[in-house]
Design an enzyme around this catalytic site. Structure first.
Site, PDB file in Angstrom:
ATOM      1  N   LYS A   1       0.826  -1.211   0.000  1.00  0.00           N
ATOM      2  CA  LYS A   1       0.000   0.000   0.000  1.00  0.00           C
ATOM      3  C   LYS A   1       0.859   1.258   0.000  1.00  0.00           C
ATOM      4  CE  LYS A   1      -4.696  -0.601   1.309  1.00  0.00           C
ATOM      5  NZ  LYS A   1      -5.781  -0.093   2.168  1.00  0.00           N
TER       6      LYS A   1
ATOM      7  N   LYS B   1      -3.415 -13.478  -5.495  1.00  0.00           N
ATOM      8  CA  LYS B   1      -4.327 -14.326  -4.735  1.00  0.00           C
ATOM      9  C   LYS B   1      -5.765 -13.808  -4.808  1.00  0.00           C
ATOM     10  CE  LYS B   1      -4.909 -13.057   0.096  1.00  0.00           C
ATOM     11  NZ  LYS B   1      -6.338 -13.225   0.229  1.00  0.00           N
TER      12      LYS B   1
ATOM     13  N   LYS C   1     -11.274 -11.133  -0.942  1.00  0.00           N
ATOM     14  CA  LYS C   1     -12.623 -10.571  -0.878  1.00  0.00           C
ATOM     15  C   LYS C   1     -12.623  -9.060  -1.023  1.00  0.00           C
ATOM     16  CE  LYS C   1     -12.876 -11.975   3.857  1.00  0.00           C
ATOM     17  NZ  LYS C   1     -11.845 -11.352   4.667  1.00  0.00           N
TER      18      LYS C   1
HETATM   19  P1  ATP Z   1      -8.900  -9.278   2.539  1.00  0.00           P
HETATM   20  O1  ATP Z   1      -8.725  -9.054   1.076  1.00  0.00           O
HETATM   21  O2  ATP Z   1      -9.840  -8.317   3.190  1.00  0.00           O
HETATM   22  O3  ATP Z   1      -7.593  -9.412   3.276  1.00  0.00           O
HETATM   23  P2  ATP Z   1      -9.097 -12.158   2.359  1.00  0.00           P
HETATM   24  O4  ATP Z   1      -9.926 -12.758   1.290  1.00  0.00           O
HETATM   25  O5  ATP Z   1      -7.610 -12.143   2.202  1.00  0.00           O
HETATM   26  O6  ATP Z   1      -9.654 -10.695   2.649  1.00  0.00           O
HETATM   27  P3  ATP Z   1      -8.849 -12.791   5.186  1.00  0.00           P
HETATM   28  O7  ATP Z   1      -9.950 -12.542   6.137  1.00  0.00           O
HETATM   29  O8  ATP Z   1      -7.685 -11.865   5.166  1.00  0.00           O
HETATM   30  O9  ATP Z   1      -9.476 -12.913   3.707  1.00  0.00           O
HETATM   31  O10 ATP Z   1      -8.293 -14.259   5.425  1.00  0.00           O
HETATM   32  C1  ATP Z   1      -9.027 -15.296   6.083  1.00  0.00           C
HETATM   33  C2  ATP Z   1      -8.356 -16.622   5.861  1.00  0.00           C
HETATM   34  O11 ATP Z   1      -8.539 -17.018   4.491  1.00  0.00           O
HETATM   35  C3  ATP Z   1      -6.838 -16.609   6.100  1.00  0.00           C
HETATM   36  O12 ATP Z   1      -6.478 -17.844   6.696  1.00  0.00           O
HETATM   37  C4  ATP Z   1      -6.274 -16.520   4.723  1.00  0.00           C
HETATM   38  O13 ATP Z   1      -4.969 -17.066   4.632  1.00  0.00           O
HETATM   39  C5  ATP Z   1      -7.275 -17.350   3.925  1.00  0.00           C
HETATM   40  N1  ATP Z   1      -7.297 -16.940   2.516  1.00  0.00           N
HETATM   41  C6  ATP Z   1      -7.656 -15.738   2.040  1.00  0.00           C
HETATM   42  N2  ATP Z   1      -7.571 -15.708   0.714  1.00  0.00           N
HETATM   43  C7  ATP Z   1      -7.123 -16.943   0.331  1.00  0.00           C
HETATM   44  C8  ATP Z   1      -6.831 -17.540  -0.919  1.00  0.00           C
HETATM   45  N3  ATP Z   1      -6.967 -16.860  -2.044  1.00  0.00           N
HETATM   46  N4  ATP Z   1      -6.412 -18.826  -0.935  1.00  0.00           N
HETATM   47  C9  ATP Z   1      -6.270 -19.518   0.210  1.00  0.00           C
HETATM   48  N5  ATP Z   1      -6.531 -19.020   1.432  1.00  0.00           N
HETATM   49  C10 ATP Z   1      -6.949 -17.740   1.504  1.00  0.00           C
HETATM   50 MG    MG Z   2      -6.365 -11.098   3.669  1.00  0.00          MG
END
Ligand code: ATP
Ligand code: MG
Length: 328
Positions: A113, A196, A199
């Site tokens: 960022k 990756k 969300k």
């Molecule tokens: P943000 O973009 O807001 O960070 P996020 O999709 O990365 O959201 P988190 O809440 O940060 O979700 O992560 C929750 C869990 O999901 C963590 O254990 C993270 O490692 C796992 N996770 C998130 N995205 C992935 C992905 N693309 N593949 C595998 N595991 C994931």
């Molecule tokens: Mg995350």
């Protein structure tokens, strides 16, 4: 007895990445002997990015309901909400004094960022949240942290912080270890297979768990593919490999089996099949989710039970720590 601790942020709609990389594994691992599981909604982490209050509240219950939907069982796992246990905020403040600016500056999210929009304007919360995360697991003497690859850096930082505290004050925290699943620890974005799935990314890059079937099918149809129209798993085929991992998880067939099945078939058929299979399974889960989500008083009682179990450990740890520091 080993303890497992992990969380999810209510920062957007849950995605296939969250499901395959985290929640589904959590549910499966609950059946392993000799483990105690703690899963939480990391809502204090979500506010490092601007959130709408009503949305944040709604998403907190959504996550609890999704955990139950995919099989996380409140009789086997402690399910709680981070903001309802003040020990998390308290330990974060204390641990801030066992980490350096240099260490925090190296954390990927802050670095990325800052590189994009400058360091000066970044919020202190974004800079500091890895310390809150360290507290989240150190409070519970966690042994294993089942996460995606993106979180390994944070677990490593937790270990350093714990080690530093222990070196100064004697054995206080257990050093946690990140546990990764072989294939699903990094589900990639549908429109950039080198990034990756997240969300908080753009809508067409992910499949959310509450997406309708037409949209799921359409998104897979439009998913980016690699050059050379063959279904193979390998480093030179990041997009197809990612789709193979997803399909393998949803069909419970091995990647090899799927590659054999799709020999001589093109991307069109492959993507159509994935779309339909994922849409079917998610539709089934969505129906279950709707029932679970509807009973908010049950959700509240599960949270309150979980909070009370988690608080016992968290408060005990904070008091040990305060005592060591001379904080009365
Ligand atoms: P943000 O973009 O807001 O960070 P996020 O999709 O990365 O959201 P988190 O809440 O940060 O979700 O992560 C929750 C869990 O999901 C963590 O254990 C993270 O490692 C796992 N996770 C998130 N995205 C992935 C992905 N693309 N593949 C595998 N595991 C994931
Ligand atoms: Mg995350």
């Amino acid at each position: 007895m080993k303890r497992v601790v992990s969380g999810i942020k209510p920062s957007g709609d849950l995605t296939l990445g969250n499901y395959l990389g985290a929640m589904k594994r959590w549910a499966e691992n609950q059946h392993k002997e000799g483990y105690e599981n703690f899963f939480f909604v990391a809502n204090l982490h979500a506010i490092t990015v601007k959130q709408d209050a009503d949305q944040l509240k709604k998403r907190t219950y959504d996550i609890i309901a999704w955990l139950l939907t995919v099989g996380v069982d409140p009789n086997r796992s402690v399910i709680f909400v981070q903001s309802m246990i003040p020990a998390h905020s308290e330990i974060c403040w204390i641990l801030n004094n066992y980490v350096t600016m240099g260490e925090l500056g190296k954390m990927t999210q802050f670095k990325d960022k800052s590189a994009k929009s400058g360091r000066e304007g970044q919020l202190a919360g974004l800079y500091d949240y890895p310390v809150l995360m360290a507290g989240d697991v150190l409070l519970y003497d966690a042994d294993e942290i089942p996460v995606g690859i993106d979180q390994v850096q944070h677990v490593e930082l937790s270990r350093s912080i714990a080690q530093r505290f222990n070196n100064t004050h004697g054995e206080t925290f257990k050093l946690p270890k990140a546990t990764l699943s072989e294939k699903t620890s990094k589900i990639m974005s549908l429109n950039d297979p080198l990034k990756k799935m997240s969300k908080s990314d753009t809508e067409d890059s992910y499949i959310s768990l509450d997406e309708n079937p037409e949209k799921i099918i359409r998104k897979f149809k439009r998913a980016v593919t690699d050059s050379e129209n063959s279904i193979r798993y390998g480093e030179d085929k990041p997009a197809i490999s990612n789709l193979l991992v997803i399909l393998s998880e949803f069909t419970e067939k091995s990647i090899d089996e799927l590659v054999r099945e799709y020999e001589g078939k093109g991307y069109g058929q492959f993507k159509k099949d994935i779309g339909e299979i994922v849409a079917d399974k998610l539709t089934y889960l969505q129906q279950k989710f709707a029932e679970v989500r509807n009973d908010e008083s049950r959700l509240k009682s599960i949270i309150s039970q979980g909070n009370s179990n988690a608080s016992i450990l968290a408060n005990e740890k904070v008091s040990i720590v305060k005592d060591k520091l001379g904080l009365i």
